[in-house]
Design a protein around this motif. Structure first.
Motif, short mmCIF file in Angstrom:
data_model
loop_
_atom_site.label_atom_id
_atom_site.label_comp_id
_atom_site.label_asym_id
_atom_site.label_seq_id
_atom_site.Cartn_x
_atom_site.Cartn_y
_atom_site.Cartn_z
N VAL A 140 0.85 -1.20 0.00
CA VAL A 140 0.00 0.00 0.00
C VAL A 140 0.88 1.24 0.00
N GLN A 141 0.69 2.11 -1.00
CA GLN A 141 1.48 3.33 -1.13
C GLN A 141 0.62 4.56 -0.88
N ASN A 142 1.23 5.58 -0.31
CA ASN A 142 0.55 6.84 -0.04
C ASN A 142 0.71 7.75 -1.26
N GLY A 143 -0.37 7.98 -2.01
CA GLY A 143 -0.32 8.84 -3.19
C GLY A 143 -1.18 10.07 -3.04
N THR A 144 -1.38 10.51 -1.79
CA THR A 144 -2.34 11.59 -1.52
C THR A 144 -1.80 13.00 -1.76
N ARG A 145 -0.51 13.11 -2.10
CA ARG A 145 0.04 14.43 -2.39
C ARG A 145 -0.54 14.94 -3.71
N SER A 146 -0.94 16.20 -3.75
CA SER A 146 -1.47 16.79 -4.98
C SER A 146 -0.74 18.10 -5.27
N SER A 147 -1.13 18.75 -6.37
CA SER A 147 -0.48 20.02 -6.74
C SER A 147 -0.80 21.14 -5.76
N THR A 148 -1.86 20.96 -4.97
CA THR A 148 -2.28 22.03 -4.05
C THR A 148 -2.22 21.62 -2.59
N GLU A 149 -2.06 20.33 -2.30
CA GLU A 149 -2.06 19.86 -0.91
C GLU A 149 -0.94 18.87 -0.68
N SER A 150 -0.37 18.91 0.51
CA SER A 150 0.67 17.95 0.88
C SER A 150 0.03 16.60 1.19
N ALA A 151 0.85 15.57 1.23
CA ALA A 151 0.35 14.23 1.49
C ALA A 151 -0.21 14.10 2.91
N VAL A 152 -1.18 13.22 3.08
CA VAL A 152 -1.74 12.94 4.40
C VAL A 152 -0.82 11.96 5.12
N THR A 153 -0.24 12.38 6.20
CA THR A 153 0.69 11.53 6.94
C THR A 153 0.00 10.26 7.44
N GLY A 154 0.66 9.12 7.22
CA GLY A 154 0.15 7.85 7.74
C GLY A 154 -1.01 7.26 6.96
N ARG A 155 -1.30 7.81 5.79
CA ARG A 155 -2.46 7.32 5.04
C ARG A 155 -2.27 5.88 4.57
N ALA A 156 -1.07 5.51 4.12
CA ALA A 156 -0.83 4.14 3.67
C ALA A 156 -1.04 3.15 4.82
N ALA A 157 -0.57 3.50 6.00
CA ALA A 157 -0.73 2.62 7.16
C ALA A 157 -2.20 2.48 7.53
N ALA A 158 -2.95 3.58 7.44
CA ALA A 158 -4.36 3.53 7.80
C ALA A 158 -5.15 2.60 6.88
N VAL A 159 -4.89 2.68 5.56
CA VAL A 159 -5.61 1.82 4.61
C VAL A 159 -5.12 0.38 4.72
N THR A 160 -3.85 0.22 5.04
CA THR A 160 -3.34 -1.13 5.29
C THR A 160 -4.13 -1.78 6.42
N GLY A 161 -4.40 -1.01 7.46
CA GLY A 161 -5.20 -1.51 8.58
C GLY A 161 -6.59 -1.95 8.15
N LEU A 162 -7.18 -1.23 7.19
CA LEU A 162 -8.50 -1.61 6.68
C LEU A 162 -8.43 -2.98 6.00
N LEU A 163 -7.39 -3.18 5.18
CA LEU A 163 -7.24 -4.46 4.49
C LEU A 163 -7.02 -5.61 5.48
N VAL A 164 -6.16 -5.38 6.45
CA VAL A 164 -5.90 -6.41 7.45
C VAL A 164 -7.17 -6.75 8.20
N GLY A 165 -7.96 -5.73 8.51
CA GLY A 165 -9.22 -5.95 9.20
C GLY A 165 -10.22 -6.75 8.38
N GLU A 166 -10.06 -6.73 7.06
CA GLU A 166 -10.94 -7.50 6.17
C GLU A 166 -10.38 -8.89 5.86
N GLY A 167 -9.25 -9.24 6.50
CA GLY A 167 -8.69 -10.57 6.32
C GLY A 167 -7.51 -10.65 5.39
N LEU A 168 -7.12 -9.54 4.74
CA LEU A 168 -5.95 -9.55 3.88
C LEU A 168 -4.72 -9.24 4.74
N THR A 169 -4.32 -10.22 5.50
CA THR A 169 -3.32 -10.02 6.55
C THR A 169 -1.89 -9.82 6.03
#
Length: 534
Positions: free
Chosen positions: A408-437
């Motif tokens: 899972v990669q954090n691609g939230t940086r845009s031309s007008t906003e900086s990346a959201v810190t920890g976003r890759a880890a947060a979505v990784t947690g969603l996948l693990v919670g769904e069984g994709l350990t």
């Protein structure tokens, strides 16, 4: 003597009388001989039908001239480097569509240079000696299939990040800056830095630029013979303190040319709220009027007038080296001329005012969407046929959830906003919670990806990638095969900066804040501020 045969909008080959003595081979008079030499000669004798502004090149057709005149016109054209920015900030070249067609992106620049006596007189004396600025910036996008054209203006006082630029003539290096007015890009090495600034902001690859100054606008407006514009009340753009363009018109429609055309394009005091946004709107009306005027004006088939337009335009234009000859401009004009008038759409970059209210910034959501539409070659007039995404048939079966490895990669940086810190880890947690350990967050520096994507390298992992997308509610057309990844890779894009549920991007309609105006709209009329009527 030059003779011309005119057929409709297109002049055919001009023949130049030859005084060369007859030879036995030509039987008493020189005649055209078929073959490659004749084809090359015919091609070089064609020139572009020119217009009253840079944009008019998009709607004009070919004329003809002799070879010597062709070379003379080539000598008139001024050329500079296309992009002088840092290579790391450059946008990827646009890929061809399934039919092998490629969109065209051309940056139109209006310079406020006071580098000649005429420009000083036209632009006002107070800025003499200052570096030229890019006070008009319009990105002209022509669709890959040439069915539509979109123009996006950026207000001159937009605060942007300007990349590191190196002047191609002097070698001087201008360091990168942030929070700088976009019109300052031109004084940092030339139009190539303005191009670099656009690419950094929008991630849109720019193929060419065309630049014109004050005197160029006036001379081209004179050459075309007048462009109709409309105001809803008498206007006089003038203040007691000396501000204003000096534009003075009666209510209704007036044909403007020369200095008056420049005044229209520069007017801020007197139009609507007196902002640069209102001025941009007036520029759009002028450009659209040129389109309609040139395509309906039969007098432009007059050979003498065409040659005058060619002479004027080549002297007025500065272009990138890729457009540095009449032949290249002619080839470009053939592509641009294919677009119907009613498929040309003018827009302004969606914006918000800065904290002090004196400058503007790209509106985070709407501006990003507009850039995406241009990158993806979506018509801004909303008339594209509904696109159907061809989904690759997947025969590979997904592995069990707990066996699917996904990065899972954090691609939230845009031309007008900086990346959201920890976003890759947060979505990784969603996948693990769904069984994709076996999901794991990538700790590398954040990427910039407008849309959330699932990528996979080979067909044997297609099923796993589709499963990851299904678990998170990501549409199947956002699952893509890519040689850039080694395994199933989820890139959390700028469209999913927060929350635990992914919502697919909205439709491809142009944001209302872009103030779209169609070139076929003959009823458009500028509203006059009551304080500037007479």
């Amino acid at each position: 003597m030059v003779r011309s045969s005119v057929r409709g909008e297109v002049s055919d080959v001009v023949s130049v009388e030859d005084t060369t003595s007859p030879t036995p081979q030509d039987g008493g008079g020189r005649r055209n001989r078929p073959g490659a030499d004749d084809d090359r000669g015919r091609r070089r004798r064609r020139i572009v039908r020119w217009s009253a502004s840079v944009l008019a090149l998009a709607v004009t057709g070919p004329a003809t001239a002799g070879y010597l005149y062709y070379e003379h016109l080539n000598g008139n054209i001024k050329k500079e480097s296309l992009n002088i920015g840092d290579s790391r900030d450059r946008a990827t070249k646009t890929r061809a569509n399934a039919a092998g067609q490629t969109p065209l992106n051309i940056l139109l620049i209006g310079s406020d240079a006071r580098n000649t006596a005429e420009n000083q007189k036209l632009g006002g004396a107070k800025d003499i000696g200052t570096a030229a600025r890019a006070d008009v910036q319009m990105l002209l996008h022509v669709s890959a299939d040439r069915t539509n054209m979109s123009v996006v203006s950026m207000p001159r006082d937009t605060l942007v990040s300007i990349p590191r630029c190196t002047d191609a003539k002097t070698g001087k290096v201008y360091p990168a800056t942030t929070g700088t007015m976009t019109n300052a890009s031109l004084e940092r090495g030339g139009p190539g830095c303005t191009v670099a600034t656009w690419e950094k902001l929008t991630d849109i690859h720019i193929d060419h630029f065309m630049m014109v100054d004050f005197s160029g606008v006036v001379s081209m407006a004179d050459a075309i013979g007048g462009v109709p514009v409309c105001v809803d009340a008498n206007i006089y753009s003038h203040t007691s303190t000396g501000h204003g363009s000096g534009l003075k018109l009666k209510k209704g429609t007036t044909s403007v040319k020369g200095k008056q055309a420049l005044q229209w394009l520069r007017t801020r005091y007197g139009f609507e709220d007196g902002s640069d946004i209102a001025r941009t709107k007036a520029q759009h009306m002028y450009m659209n009027s040129i389109v309609r005027q040139l395509r309906s004006n039969a007098t432009l088939s007059n050979p003498d007038k065409l040659l005058g337009l060619a002479e004027t335009a080549t002297k007025a234009l500065t272009v990138d080296t890729g457009l540095g000859s009449v032949t290249e401009l002619y080839d470009l004009s053939k592509e641009l001329k294919k677009v119907p008038t009613n498929r040309i759409t003018m827009t302004t970059m969606p914006f918000v005012y800065s904290s002090d209210g004196n400058r503007v910034l790209p509106r985070p959501t709407d501006a990003a969407k507009l850039w995406r539409l241009v990158r993806e070659d979506v018509a801004l007039d909303g008339k594209d046929k509904k696109k159907t995404t061809a989904t690759t048939k997947v025969t590979d079966k997904a592995a069990a959830d707990d066996k699917i490895a996904v990065q899972v990669q954090n691609g939230t940086r845009s031309s007008t906003e900086s990346a959201v810190t920890g976003r890759a880890a947060a979505v990784t947690g969603l996948l693990v919670g769904e069984g994709l350990t076996k999901a794991a967050a990538d700790t590398a520096a954040p990427l910039s990806e407008e849309e959330t994507l699932v990528r996979y390298p080979s067909a044997d992992l297609a099923g796993d990638a589709q499963r990851v997308a299904k678990v998170l509610g990501i549409p199947t057309d956002q699952v893509k095969k890519s040689a850039a990844v080694d395994g199933v890779t989820l890139v959390v894009g700028a469209d999913w900066r927060s929350g635990t549920k992914y919502t697919a991007a909205e439709d491809d309609t142009t944001p209302a804040s872009a103030n779209a105006l169609n070139a076929s709209d003959t009823k458009a009329c500028m509203h006059v501020d009551p304080d500037y009527t007479w």
